[in-house]
Design an enzyme around this catalytic site. Sequence first.
Site, PDB file in Angstrom:
ATOM      1  N   GLY A   7      15.046   0.439  -2.509  1.00  0.00           N
ATOM      2  CA  GLY A   7      13.905  -0.145  -3.205  1.00  0.00           C
ATOM      3  C   GLY A   7      13.089   0.917  -3.909  1.00  0.00           C
ATOM      4  O   GLY A   7      12.674   1.909  -3.293  1.00  0.00           O
ATOM      5  N   GLY A   9      10.083   0.363  -5.476  1.00  0.00           N
ATOM      6  CA  GLY A   9       8.711  -0.082  -5.684  1.00  0.00           C
ATOM      7  C   GLY A   9       7.719   0.941  -5.168  1.00  0.00           C
ATOM      8  O   GLY A   9       8.073   2.094  -4.887  1.00  0.00           O
ATOM      9  N   GLY A  12       8.604   2.245  -1.625  1.00  0.00           N
ATOM     10  CA  GLY A  12       9.833   3.040  -1.689  1.00  0.00           C
ATOM     11  C   GLY A  12       9.604   4.412  -2.288  1.00  0.00           C
ATOM     12  O   GLY A  12      10.074   5.428  -1.758  1.00  0.00           O
ATOM     13  N   ALA A 124      -0.624   1.849  -1.709  1.00  0.00           N
ATOM     14  CA  ALA A 124       0.126   2.509  -2.777  1.00  0.00           C
ATOM     15  C   ALA A 124       0.214   1.603  -3.991  1.00  0.00           C
ATOM     16  O   ALA A 124       0.270   0.376  -3.856  1.00  0.00           O
ATOM     17  CB  ALA A 124       1.525   2.885  -2.299  1.00  0.00           C
ATOM     18  N   LYS A 179      -1.068  -6.734  11.468  1.00  0.00           N
ATOM     19  CA  LYS A 179      -0.945  -6.438  10.036  1.00  0.00           C
ATOM     20  C   LYS A 179      -0.873  -7.733   9.236  1.00  0.00           C
ATOM     21  O   LYS A 179      -1.476  -7.853   8.158  1.00  0.00           O
ATOM     22  CB  LYS A 179       0.298  -5.582   9.784  1.00  0.00           C
ATOM     23  CG  LYS A 179       0.579  -5.297   8.296  1.00  0.00           C
ATOM     24  CD  LYS A 179      -0.472  -4.414   7.661  1.00  0.00           C
ATOM     25  CE  LYS A 179      -0.250  -4.217   6.167  1.00  0.00           C
ATOM     26  NZ  LYS A 179       1.037  -3.614   5.835  1.00  0.00           N
ATOM     27  N   ASN A 183      -3.221  -8.970   6.209  1.00  0.00           N
ATOM     28  CA  ASN A 183      -2.643  -9.387   4.928  1.00  0.00           C
ATOM     29  C   ASN A 183      -3.090 -10.777   4.513  1.00  0.00           C
ATOM     30  O   ASN A 183      -3.430 -11.014   3.354  1.00  0.00           O
ATOM     31  CB  ASN A 183      -1.111  -9.360   5.008  1.00  0.00           C
ATOM     32  CG  ASN A 183      -0.542  -7.958   4.862  1.00  0.00           C
ATOM     33  OD1 ASN A 183      -1.188  -7.073   4.330  1.00  0.00           O
ATOM     34  ND2 ASN A 183       0.664  -7.755   5.351  1.00  0.00           N
ATOM     35  N   ASN A 187      -4.917 -10.553   1.024  1.00  0.00           N
ATOM     36  CA  ASN A 187      -4.029 -10.671  -0.140  1.00  0.00           C
ATOM     37  C   ASN A 187      -4.148 -11.985  -0.909  1.00  0.00           C
ATOM     38  O   ASN A 187      -4.334 -11.969  -2.135  1.00  0.00           O
ATOM     39  CB  ASN A 187      -2.584 -10.426   0.287  1.00  0.00           C
ATOM     40  CG  ASN A 187      -2.288  -8.966   0.535  1.00  0.00           C
ATOM     41  OD1 ASN A 187      -3.200  -8.164   0.719  1.00  0.00           O
ATOM     42  ND2 ASN A 187      -1.026  -8.614   0.548  1.00  0.00           N
ATOM     43  N   ASN A 197     -10.410  -5.645  -3.192  1.00  0.00           N
ATOM     44  CA  ASN A 197     -10.554  -5.990  -1.773  1.00  0.00           C
ATOM     45  C   ASN A 197     -12.006  -6.016  -1.309  1.00  0.00           C
ATOM     46  O   ASN A 197     -12.420  -6.911  -0.566  1.00  0.00           O
ATOM     47  CB  ASN A 197      -9.765  -5.000  -0.916  1.00  0.00           C
ATOM     48  CG  ASN A 197      -8.268  -5.096  -1.149  1.00  0.00           C
ATOM     49  OD1 ASN A 197      -7.796  -5.933  -1.917  1.00  0.00           O
ATOM     50  ND2 ASN A 197      -7.516  -4.232  -0.500  1.00  0.00           N
TER      51      ASN A 197
END
Length: 299
Positions: A7, A9, A12, A124, A179, A183, A187, A197
Site C-alpha cells: 500500500g 497511501g 504505507g 499522516a 481506536k 475513529n 471521522n 478535528n
Amino acid sequence: MRIGIIGGGAIGLLCASYLSTHHDVTVLTRRKEQAEEIRAAGIERTMNGETFRSVVDAQTGLKGTFDLLIVTVKYHQLNDVLHELSTCPRQRILFLQNGMAHLLDLKNWVSPHELFIGVVEHGAMKVSDHAVVHTGIGLIKWGAFHHEGKSDLMDELTDGPDHFEMVYTTEWEKVLEEKLLVNVCINPLTALLHVENGQLLSNASYQHMMTCVFEEAVTILGLTDKERLWAHVVSICHQTAANQSSMLQDIVKGRKTERNAITGYLLKKAQMQGIHAPYLTFFDRSLEVLEKRQTKSFE
C-alpha cells in the site's frame, strides 16, 4: 529485516520512511507510476516543517518473500490483497487497518501465514505519490492474531527509529476497540460537516453529536469506564485539532471511505444485539450518499 509495505497511501509511505532507517524496505503498490516515482525520488517525509528523504525500493505486485509484510491498504481494498496473499509462501504479515471489520475477514481466511494485528495512532497525510506529512506522533501497537508472538520479530520492531515506536501487546483487541471508538467519534462527523478535528470540541452542537455517537458506540462494544474513554476521545481530538481526518480527506478527493470498517461494523454488531443506533445509522447512510456522489465540491 527485509520488509514489504503493501500500500502506497499515507500510512504505507510513513511506515516505509521510518522503517527504512533500520531495515531493507520495499513498497508494494498497485500503480507502476507510483513505484517508479518512489524508486527515483525516494520517500519525502515532512514533520514540523522539516523534510527527510528515505531511499527505499518499490515494485508492483507481490514478488519474492519478506521477513515481514505490513498491509496498510484501506479495508475496502483488503479482499483483493488477501486473495493475492493466499498464493504466496508462508510469511509473517502485520495488518494495519482502521476499524474492526477486517477481523471478521481474517478469522475466515484460510492461509498458512503468521498473522499480526496492529493499531496506528500516528497522523499522516499523503501529498504526492512519494511524499507524506507526519501530522501527529503516536504509537503502533501490535500483537499476534491467533498464535504466540515471535520474540525475534518483537526485538526487531521494538528497536525502531525516533518518533515511530512499535509496542507489542497481548491486549490488541482492546486497543482496536478504543481506536474504533475514537475513529467513530471523529471521522464521520468531520467528513459530513467538512471541519477539522478540533472544531468538534469548539462548537457545542458538534460536540453534542459526538457525545451521542460515543454513547451508542460504547453500548454496542460493551465498554465500561466511560469517563476515561470519553477523556481519551477528547484528548485525541485536542492533539489532532488542526488535522483533517482521513475520512474527510477521502470525501474531498472523491474516494471511497472506510465507512464499512467503522460505522458499518458497529451497526452490524448493534443489529446482532438488538441495539437501536439512530445516530450511527444516520452517519452511515449520509456517508454512503456522499461516496456515491463522488463529490469534490469542497475543494
